[in-house]
Write a protein that holds these residues in place. Sequence first.
Motif, PDB file in Angstrom:
ATOM      1  N   TRP A 116       0.691  -1.147   0.032  1.00  7.91           N
ATOM      2  CA  TRP A 116      -0.058  -0.117   0.059  1.00  7.91           C
ATOM      3  C   TRP A 116       0.896   1.205  -0.180  1.00  7.91           C
ATOM      4  CZ3 TRP A 116      -3.583   2.859  -1.350  1.00  7.91           C
ATOM      5  CH2 TRP A 116      -4.237   3.809  -0.595  1.00  7.91           C
ATOM      6  N   HIS A 118       1.335   5.224  -0.230  1.00 11.05           N
ATOM      7  CA  HIS A 118       0.311   6.188  -0.388  1.00 11.05           C
ATOM      8  C   HIS A 118       1.224   7.547   0.209  1.00 11.05           C
ATOM      9  CE1 HIS A 118      -0.396   5.348   4.080  1.00 11.05           C
ATOM     10  NE2 HIS A 118       0.136   4.302   3.852  1.00 11.05           N
ATOM     11  N   ASP A 119       1.181   8.554  -0.348  1.00 15.37           N
ATOM     12  CA  ASP A 119       1.849   9.891   0.164  1.00 15.37           C
ATOM     13  C   ASP A 119       3.274   9.642   0.795  1.00 15.37           C
ATOM     14  OD1 ASP A 119      -0.494  11.347  -0.405  1.00 15.37           O
ATOM     15  OD2 ASP A 119      -1.498  10.704   1.143  1.00 15.37           O
ATOM     16  N   ILE A 121       4.393   6.904   1.708  1.00 15.58           N
ATOM     17  CA  ILE A 121       4.696   5.820   2.852  1.00 15.58           C
ATOM     18  C   ILE A 121       4.539   4.396   1.973  1.00 15.58           C
ATOM     19  CG2 ILE A 121       3.476   4.633   4.887  1.00 15.58           C
ATOM     20  CD1 ILE A 121       4.432   7.034   5.909  1.00 15.58           C
ATOM     21  N   MET A 146      -9.814   0.504   1.780  1.00 14.13           N
ATOM     22  CA  MET A 146      -9.261   1.940   2.169  1.00 14.13           C
ATOM     23  C   MET A 146      -9.920   2.977   1.876  1.00 14.13           C
ATOM     24  SD  MET A 146      -6.230   1.086   2.719  1.00 14.13           S
ATOM     25  CE  MET A 146      -4.715  -0.235   2.638  1.00 14.13           C
ATOM     26  N   GLY A 147     -10.963   2.735   1.170  1.00 14.04           N
ATOM     27  CA  GLY A 147     -12.063   3.767   1.381  1.00 14.04           C
ATOM     28  C   GLY A 147     -12.017   4.764   0.268  1.00 14.04           C
ATOM     29  N   ASP A 148     -11.329   4.469  -0.882  1.00 13.77           N
ATOM     30  CA  ASP A 148     -11.247   5.443  -1.973  1.00 13.77           C
ATOM     31  C   ASP A 148     -11.374   4.797  -3.395  1.00 13.77           C
ATOM     32  OD1 ASP A 148     -10.824   7.536  -3.531  1.00 13.77           O
ATOM     33  OD2 ASP A 148      -8.749   7.938  -2.804  1.00 13.77           O
ATOM     34  N   ARG A 197      -1.899   5.455  -4.113  1.00 15.92           N
ATOM     35  CA  ARG A 197      -2.676   6.528  -4.040  1.00 15.92           C
ATOM     36  C   ARG A 197      -1.836   7.734  -3.411  1.00 15.92           C
ATOM     37  NH1 ARG A 197      -5.500  10.449  -5.479  1.00 15.92           N
ATOM     38  NH2 ARG A 197      -7.858  10.908  -4.585  1.00 15.92           N
ATOM     39  N   MET A 199      -1.523  12.191  -2.873  1.00 14.47           N
ATOM     40  CA  MET A 199      -2.176  13.484  -3.028  1.00 14.47           C
ATOM     41  C   MET A 199      -1.255  14.469  -2.960  1.00 14.47           C
ATOM     42  SD  MET A 199      -5.452  12.709  -0.624  1.00 14.47           S
ATOM     43  CE  MET A 199      -6.379  14.035  -0.970  1.00 14.47           C
TER      44      MET A 199
ATOM     45  N   ARG B 320       1.281   7.856   8.249  1.00 14.22           N
ATOM     46  CA  ARG B 320       0.577   6.861   7.794  1.00 14.22           C
ATOM     47  C   ARG B 320      -0.826   7.019   7.919  1.00 14.22           C
ATOM     48  NH1 ARG B 320       3.189   3.027   9.914  1.00 14.22           N
ATOM     49  NH2 ARG B 320       4.178   2.182   8.360  1.00 14.22           N
ATOM     50  N   SER B 323      -2.202  10.321   6.310  1.00 11.26           N
ATOM     51  CA  SER B 323      -2.429   9.993   4.830  1.00 11.26           C
ATOM     52  C   SER B 323      -3.440   8.929   4.588  1.00 11.26           C
ATOM     53  CB  SER B 323      -0.898   9.389   4.149  1.00 11.26           C
ATOM     54  OG  SER B 323      -1.419   8.660   3.066  1.00 11.26           O
ATOM     55  N   ASN B 324      -3.779   8.089   5.264  1.00 11.85           N
ATOM     56  CA  ASN B 324      -4.880   6.974   5.140  1.00 11.85           C
ATOM     57  C   ASN B 324      -6.137   7.764   5.206  1.00 11.85           C
ATOM     58  OD1 ASN B 324      -3.693   4.599   4.595  1.00 11.85           O
ATOM     59  ND2 ASN B 324      -3.319   4.245   6.680  1.00 11.85           N
ATOM     60  N   ARG B 326      -6.859  11.169   5.019  1.00  8.87           N
ATOM     61  CA  ARG B 326      -7.048  12.172   3.891  1.00  8.87           C
ATOM     62  C   ARG B 326      -7.390  11.700   2.747  1.00  8.87           C
ATOM     63  NH1 ARG B 326      -1.720  13.997   1.664  1.00  8.87           N
ATOM     64  NH2 ARG B 326      -2.287  16.037   1.542  1.00  8.87           N
ATOM     65  N   ILE B 327      -6.938  10.618   2.504  1.00  4.40           N
ATOM     66  CA  ILE B 327      -7.262   9.814   1.109  1.00  4.40           C
ATOM     67  C   ILE B 327      -8.912   9.383   1.278  1.00  4.40           C
ATOM     68  CG2 ILE B 327      -7.159   7.609  -0.160  1.00  4.40           C
ATOM     69  CD1 ILE B 327      -4.076   7.857   0.475  1.00  4.40           C
ATOM     70  N   VAL B 328      -9.334   8.856   2.301  1.00  2.00           N
ATOM     71  CA  VAL B 328     -10.597   8.642   2.472  1.00  2.00           C
ATOM     72  C   VAL B 328     -11.583   9.720   2.529  1.00  2.00           C
ATOM     73  CG1 VAL B 328     -12.431   7.404   3.783  1.00  2.00           C
ATOM     74  CG2 VAL B 328     -10.055   6.538   3.877  1.00  2.00           C
ATOM     75  N   ALA B 330     -10.899  12.731   1.104  1.00  2.07           N
ATOM     76  CA  ALA B 330     -11.001  13.192  -0.144  1.00  2.07           C
ATOM     77  C   ALA B 330     -12.254  12.419  -1.026  1.00  2.07           C
ATOM     78  CB  ALA B 330      -9.884  12.999  -1.016  1.00  2.07           C
ATOM     79  N   GLY B 331     -12.606  11.189  -0.824  1.00  2.00           N
ATOM     80  CA  GLY B 331     -13.612  10.193  -1.370  1.00  2.00           C
ATOM     81  C   GLY B 331     -14.870  10.636  -0.936  1.00  2.00           C
ATOM     82  N   ARG B 352     -10.941  17.394   5.774  1.00  2.00           N
ATOM     83  CA  ARG B 352      -9.363  17.487   5.491  1.00  2.00           C
ATOM     84  C   ARG B 352      -8.960  18.769   6.205  1.00  2.00           C
ATOM     85  NH1 ARG B 352      -7.537  16.836  -0.177  1.00  2.00           N
ATOM     86  NH2 ARG B 352      -9.621  17.279  -1.031  1.00  2.00           N
ATOM     87  N   TRP B 359      -1.010  17.271   8.509  1.00  3.42           N
ATOM     88  CA  TRP B 359      -0.015  16.699   7.539  1.00  3.42           C
ATOM     89  C   TRP B 359       0.946  17.898   6.981  1.00  3.42           C
ATOM     90  CZ3 TRP B 359       0.616  12.344   5.198  1.00  3.42           C
ATOM     91  CH2 TRP B 359       1.654  12.355   4.008  1.00  3.42           C
ATOM     92  N   ARG B 393     -13.083   5.959   7.690  1.00  2.00           N
ATOM     93  CA  ARG B 393     -13.386   4.877   6.792  1.00  2.00           C
ATOM     94  C   ARG B 393     -14.931   4.286   7.145  1.00  2.00           C
ATOM     95  NH1 ARG B 393      -7.800   1.238   6.677  1.00  2.00           N
ATOM     96  NH2 ARG B 393      -6.762   2.637   5.195  1.00  2.00           N
ATOM     97  N   LYS B 396     -17.303   6.669   5.750  1.00  2.00           N
ATOM     98  CA  LYS B 396     -17.220   6.473   4.161  1.00  2.00           C
ATOM     99  C   LYS B 396     -18.069   5.277   3.764  1.00  2.00           C
ATOM    100  CE  LYS B 396     -15.696   7.369  -0.066  1.00  2.00           C
ATOM    101  NZ  LYS B 396     -15.901   6.172  -0.675  1.00  2.00           N
ATOM    102  N   ARG B 397     -17.634   4.257   4.524  1.00  2.00           N
ATOM    103  CA  ARG B 397     -18.234   2.872   4.138  1.00  2.00           C
ATOM    104  C   ARG B 397     -19.991   3.038   4.495  1.00  2.00           C
ATOM    105  NH1 ARG B 397     -14.311  -0.226   5.998  1.00  2.00           N
ATOM    106  NH2 ARG B 397     -14.899   0.056   8.041  1.00  2.00           N
TER     107      ARG B 397
END
Lengths: 430, 441
Positions: A116, A118-119, A121, A146-148, A197, A199, B320, B323-324, B326-328, B330-331, B352, B359, B393, B396-397
């Motif tokens: 994985w 990401h950014d 990592i 991962m939610g995206d 992924r 950003m 870590r 990052s995880n 902010r990725i979610v 953004a979605g 965010r 960040w 997460r 989002k789910r």
Amino acid sequence: MEYLASDKIAIVDLGSGDITEEELDEDLVLEKIGGVGITQSLYDRFEGEDPIVLGSGLLTGSLVPGSALSVMTAKSPLTGKVSHVPVVLDAGIEFKYSGFDYMVIKGTAQKPVYLWVHDGIVDINDADEVWGKDVWAATDYIREFMGDDLIQVLGIGKAGESGSPLATTCINYWQGGDRLGFGTLFGQKMLKLIGLRGMGLLEIAEPEDFVEDCLALVSTIKSGPLKGKKGIAQMAVTLGGEDIEDWISPLIHRHMACFNTPIPTNSFVFLDEDPALLEESKVNEPGMLLTDIHPLITLKKMGLSAKDACQVLKECAKYGIDAAAVAELSEKAGTTALEDMVKSFPELKGPVDSAGTSIFSPWAMVGNQDRDTWERRQAVSYILGIHPLFALMTSELTEAKLLDLASLGTELELTQETLDEVVAEVSGKS
Amino acid sequence: MDIYERFKTLNSRLIRGENIPFSEGIKGLSHPSGTNRDKPLAYPAIAIYAGQGASHSWLWFVDLFDRMGLYDLCFLTDTTLKENGLRGIDVLAMSGGDTFAIAEGLGKSGAREIERFIRSGGLYMGSCAGAYLPLNSSKPFLNLFNYVPAKITNLTRSLPTALRLKEKFCTSYGCSFIFHPVRETVELKTNGFAPFGKPKTLLAPLYGGPPMILSDPAAVLARYTGFTDHTLFLVDRKLAEETVLGTAAVIRKKMGAGHFHLYGPHFEHPRFPTANHLMAAAMYWDLRRGNPPCPRTDALQGDAFLSKKSAKHFIRAVKREISNARIVAAGLEMQPVQWTIGNKVYDPGKIRVFLEAIWSRLGVLEKAPRLCIQPGQDGATMRHTASLTSLVRATKRDSDQGRNTPDLARTLFSELSHSSMLFLDIYFRTQAYHFGGIHEA
């Protein structure tokens, strides 16, 4: 390396679980430029540890038209050569934006894992939940977990897991440009997939001039010989390949471009839905994305309907087996029924002509092009990060222009002489 | 050199104990007159309120102070403020949010602490909800904070028609309503009183802050004078003009030995340098004391540093998870969801804002020679940032599956605030320690 780079190289040891990072040295860029220039040198450095090296080109992810390409370098189990395969669609740029310019994957995991990224990592994660899943299900799982939905997945299916020599690395749900059995290498390393992924942002040394030049170039290309061209069938004809447009067009729903590629080189066909549908389909899996012309041409020659041919490609993508090899071996065996072809997947073995003889994946070899010209164009594309099919079709994208843009974007003096040297080196002619 | 760099340079001198009078240290204010012109400037200890009712806008204060080299910061919740949190503090920054929830959270003892703080010379800088809080009110909880006899003009019994953003348009206030006639950028004019210097026109963003009327004209530092192309009208323009223009946008009010600075618009917003400049200048003007040593840098002891290996592990773990998350996040921004928490409406974009606040500062900590931390603070930060990923997460789910997520969102925003406070405390401790080179000398 300040511009057009994330400035990081990851060294991932699947055996020990160690991950180390190095800075991308500007001197290395001045010497090897990028893309396969650097993946090749990293491969050489870690050769004893069977590495797969993932890398982006110097212009990957920039505004340069066609800057969609990252590459993978490893020893092909099909040709025995250290070779390079393209990583296109949106996966090539996602790698660059994920915070790394290059990633060396060495060693073998003791149990199935996935990476994985990401950014900036890299995580080595347990793949219990995805090992055994087909390519489509594995992609769905990672994106949901991962939610995206924008996560790009470079992964294998059951072909790679079971050691098939024809296993290919797929991009999300679709076959990419890997004709050289890199999916087999993933499987041998117990590596199910790489989720990407990022950003991040790329800095450009001279942003105003760079953007202006890129936009002018896009405008020139769009008003040139490629004006109005779209889709996989027209690309083949443009490059002198066989015309299958009448055969495939009734299934085509839309055309899709890889990142920042002004001409869409991929076509999406509907198999379980009306291709004329304009609203979003309610069908769960209405069709598939065609990214490779070769298996279609072969399957058409064998007398399959366009729909059956696409169905074969869909099953290949799910299983993670190279469709061009499947088509070639099925033709040789006289297997023409869809079900029989799918049943034969686990038993299929090479050698296959579809792997070609070049160190570059023959995915972008369409029509009867001059071999030296093709090799040169591939090398330049793979060094700078330009979509290799698009580069073949676009004479406006000259080497001098690309070097100008690279210099403008990085503030480094990159000369034709350096490019010639790197091309010679990666082509084994230095 | 921009204004932030100028303030940073000034603060690097102040933290070393240099004696600099206001008139020399604060430039570009057309020489404000007044008794404080020759007062020596001080490096202030600042508390930012981030407890119950505070929205994400407390992070704008964080950005402002960070950019200016004001690193002696701490973060207070309603609980910690009531537990002597204002001891040793010069400035309390009260951000936007839900005024009712802030008042309720702080309650009687919080009000008493704030009053004691100001009367003893402290400076209260309130923005938006933080400006409403000390205005006279008869409503429960709010009436505990009746310190400034100003009225607001956006209080009505008959609510006008909302042209847009109905969810952000008004708040009920007993039998009446507080409505917000406009949002986004408005034009203001300063009145020429110290510390703002000669009259000048400037822009600042308004997100529900008060248009105020005060009987003492000398207490009004700036008035609303106009709208801009970026002003968003939530009611008919004529009504907006009648309600807002000419009223007080910024008030400076003395109480005991201290002051209130109340800002209707968000002067601390990071995209408005002129407003930022004035706000900072006003803060120095009314600081209670001369140049004392920075308490935080004095307090740091050897046991408050992380080893190099632990620091690397800590930063990587936080990186870590952020990052995880902010990725979610953004979605999640692609989805048409909103949550009402208290009296405020939150959209996914706010998630965010918190995550980016962490960040964007990780790089600084990565490069810091030493990471200053209180025992256990690293573990707590790692635990809380990990829970952020799980919460975003899960949100989002559930949202993907069409389920309502108000409880998850409430927990998530609380956790975002908590994690940000934990992390930023480490960040500012570290910055304060290294700033000015006082510990490297």
